[in-house]
Design a protein around this motif. Structure first.
Motif, mmCIF file in Angstrom:
data_model
loop_
_atom_site.group_PDB
_atom_site.id
_atom_site.type_symbol
_atom_site.label_atom_id
_atom_site.label_comp_id
_atom_site.label_asym_id
_atom_site.label_seq_id
_atom_site.Cartn_x
_atom_site.Cartn_y
_atom_site.Cartn_z
ATOM 1 N N TYR A 127 -53.225 50.853 63.649
ATOM 2 C CA TYR A 127 -52.631 50.987 64.983
ATOM 3 C C TYR A 127 -51.888 52.297 65.164
ATOM 4 O O TYR A 127 -51.256 52.794 64.240
ATOM 5 C CB TYR A 127 -51.663 49.820 65.259
ATOM 6 C CG TYR A 127 -52.349 48.498 65.136
ATOM 7 C CD1 TYR A 127 -53.187 48.040 66.141
ATOM 8 C CD2 TYR A 127 -52.210 47.720 64.000
ATOM 9 C CE1 TYR A 127 -53.862 46.833 66.023
ATOM 10 C CE2 TYR A 127 -52.877 46.518 63.865
ATOM 11 C CZ TYR A 127 -53.701 46.081 64.883
ATOM 12 O OH TYR A 127 -54.369 44.900 64.749
ATOM 13 N N ARG A 128 -51.993 52.802 66.391
ATOM 14 C CA ARG A 128 -51.175 53.940 66.818
ATOM 15 C C ARG A 128 -50.079 53.366 67.697
ATOM 16 O O ARG A 128 -50.366 52.570 68.586
ATOM 17 C CB ARG A 128 -51.988 54.939 67.637
ATOM 18 C CG ARG A 128 -53.142 55.562 66.883
ATOM 19 C CD ARG A 128 -53.940 56.507 67.752
ATOM 20 N NE ARG A 128 -54.254 55.863 69.042
ATOM 21 C CZ ARG A 128 -54.432 56.513 70.187
ATOM 22 N NH1 ARG A 128 -54.360 57.809 70.232
ATOM 23 N NH2 ARG A 128 -54.707 55.866 71.297
ATOM 24 N N ILE A 129 -48.855 53.762 67.432
ATOM 25 C CA ILE A 129 -47.738 53.281 68.230
ATOM 26 C C ILE A 129 -46.915 54.474 68.684
ATOM 27 O O ILE A 129 -46.560 55.337 67.884
ATOM 28 C CB ILE A 129 -46.863 52.276 67.455
ATOM 29 C CG1 ILE A 129 -47.693 51.032 67.091
ATOM 30 C CG2 ILE A 129 -45.628 51.905 68.253
ATOM 31 C CD1 ILE A 129 -46.932 49.949 66.371
ATOM 32 N N PHE A 130 -46.646 54.502 69.975
ATOM 33 C CA PHE A 130 -45.807 55.534 70.565
ATOM 34 C C PHE A 130 -44.662 54.839 71.293
ATOM 35 O O PHE A 130 -44.845 53.753 71.848
ATOM 36 C CB PHE A 130 -46.599 56.386 71.565
ATOM 37 C CG PHE A 130 -47.793 57.043 70.951
ATOM 38 C CD1 PHE A 130 -47.671 58.219 70.254
ATOM 39 C CD2 PHE A 130 -49.047 56.449 71.051
ATOM 40 C CE1 PHE A 130 -48.783 58.823 69.667
ATOM 41 C CE2 PHE A 130 -50.157 57.034 70.477
ATOM 42 C CZ PHE A 130 -50.026 58.225 69.786
ATOM 43 N N ALA A 131 -43.494 55.468 71.289
ATOM 44 C CA ALA A 131 -42.336 54.911 71.977
ATOM 45 C C ALA A 131 -41.573 56.053 72.647
ATOM 46 O O ALA A 131 -41.874 57.228 72.437
ATOM 47 C CB ALA A 131 -41.451 54.169 70.980
ATOM 48 N N GLN A 132 -40.568 55.700 73.413
ATOM 49 C CA GLN A 132 -39.815 56.684 74.186
ATOM 50 C C GLN A 132 -38.767 57.414 73.347
ATOM 51 O O GLN A 132 -37.940 58.128 73.899
ATOM 52 C CB GLN A 132 -39.141 55.994 75.364
ATOM 53 C CG GLN A 132 -38.091 54.992 74.934
ATOM 54 C CD GLN A 132 -37.681 54.071 76.055
ATOM 55 O OE1 GLN A 132 -38.212 54.110 77.143
ATOM 56 N NE2 GLN A 132 -36.710 53.225 75.786
ATOM 57 N N GLN A 133 -38.817 57.276 72.068
ATOM 58 C CA GLN A 133 -37.807 57.804 71.161
ATOM 59 C C GLN A 133 -37.295 59.167 71.611
ATOM 60 O O GLN A 133 -38.057 60.111 71.773
ATOM 61 C CB GLN A 133 -38.378 57.902 69.751
ATOM 62 C CG GLN A 133 -37.332 58.121 68.712
ATOM 63 C CD GLN A 133 -37.825 57.735 67.337
ATOM 64 O OE1 GLN A 133 -38.972 57.361 67.156
ATOM 65 N NE2 GLN A 133 -36.956 57.815 66.376
#
Length: 187
Positions: free
Chosen positions: A18-24
């Motif tokens: 999985y690729r996971i992106f967040a608003q970090q």
């Protein structure tokens, strides 16, 4: 189930699958969330607010290209084989329109369901999970927009339910189940 379960999943997920992106780094302030709540006319659930201001809020999860390539235009297959990811909408001013809760809410208003606020979308599915003004969770069905489907789960339960469903679909994809002819049909 709580927001900490979502955070734990993101922190420990299988990076090969999985690729996971967040608003970090671009988390919305509590004031930005309150301004949106004033706009929609009701308070968002505490669990959503907790994730929204966390660096891992504004979440986008998809199966990696190596495991589950994007379908080619005009591809044919079982519906599940097009549902390769999910997103939890963000209230960050830095979020792109496709990930911003305000943009998704505007789309719902344009569709005649402005009292519903989408918070979770399965990529490839037209029917988002939404918050109601009464604090309930529903799935808005585009085939029957006047009758959203009630969901008996909390925010974090709904998100983790869909993450687990994505994991199951990913395993089906790895096993090649999307390439198998339906029972009774031969080529």
């Amino acid at each position: 189930m709580s927001v900490s379960d979502i955070i734990r999943y993101v922190e420990t997920h299988d990076r090969g699958l999985y690729r996971i992106f967040a608003q970090q780094g671009s988390e919305p302030s509590p004031a930005e969330i309150s301004a949106f709540e004033s706009e929609i006319g009701f308070a968002l659930p505490d669990e959503f607010r907790e994730l929204a201001i966390h660096p891992l809020g504004g979440l986008y999860i998809s199966a990696s290209e190596e495991v589950w390539p994007e379908p080619e235009p005009y591809s044919v297959g079982p519906m599940w084989s097009f549902l390769r990811g999910l997103l939890v909408y963000s209230l960050s001013s830095a979020a792109p329109d496709w990930l911003h809760m305000r943009s998704a809410w505007q789309e719902m208003k344009n569709a005649g369901a402005g009292d519903l606020v989408p918070f979770l979308k399965i990529l490839g599915d037209a029917d988002p999970y939404c918050f109601t003004p009464e604090g309930k969770i529903v799935i808005w069905r585009h085939e029957d927009p006047e009758n959203p489907e009630a969901v008996d789960m909390s925010f974090s339960e709904a998100v983790m339910h869909e993450i687990r469903a994505l994991e199951e679909r990913t395993q089906r994809k790895i096993r090649g189940e999307d390439q198998q002819a339906p029972e009774g049909l031969t080529s």
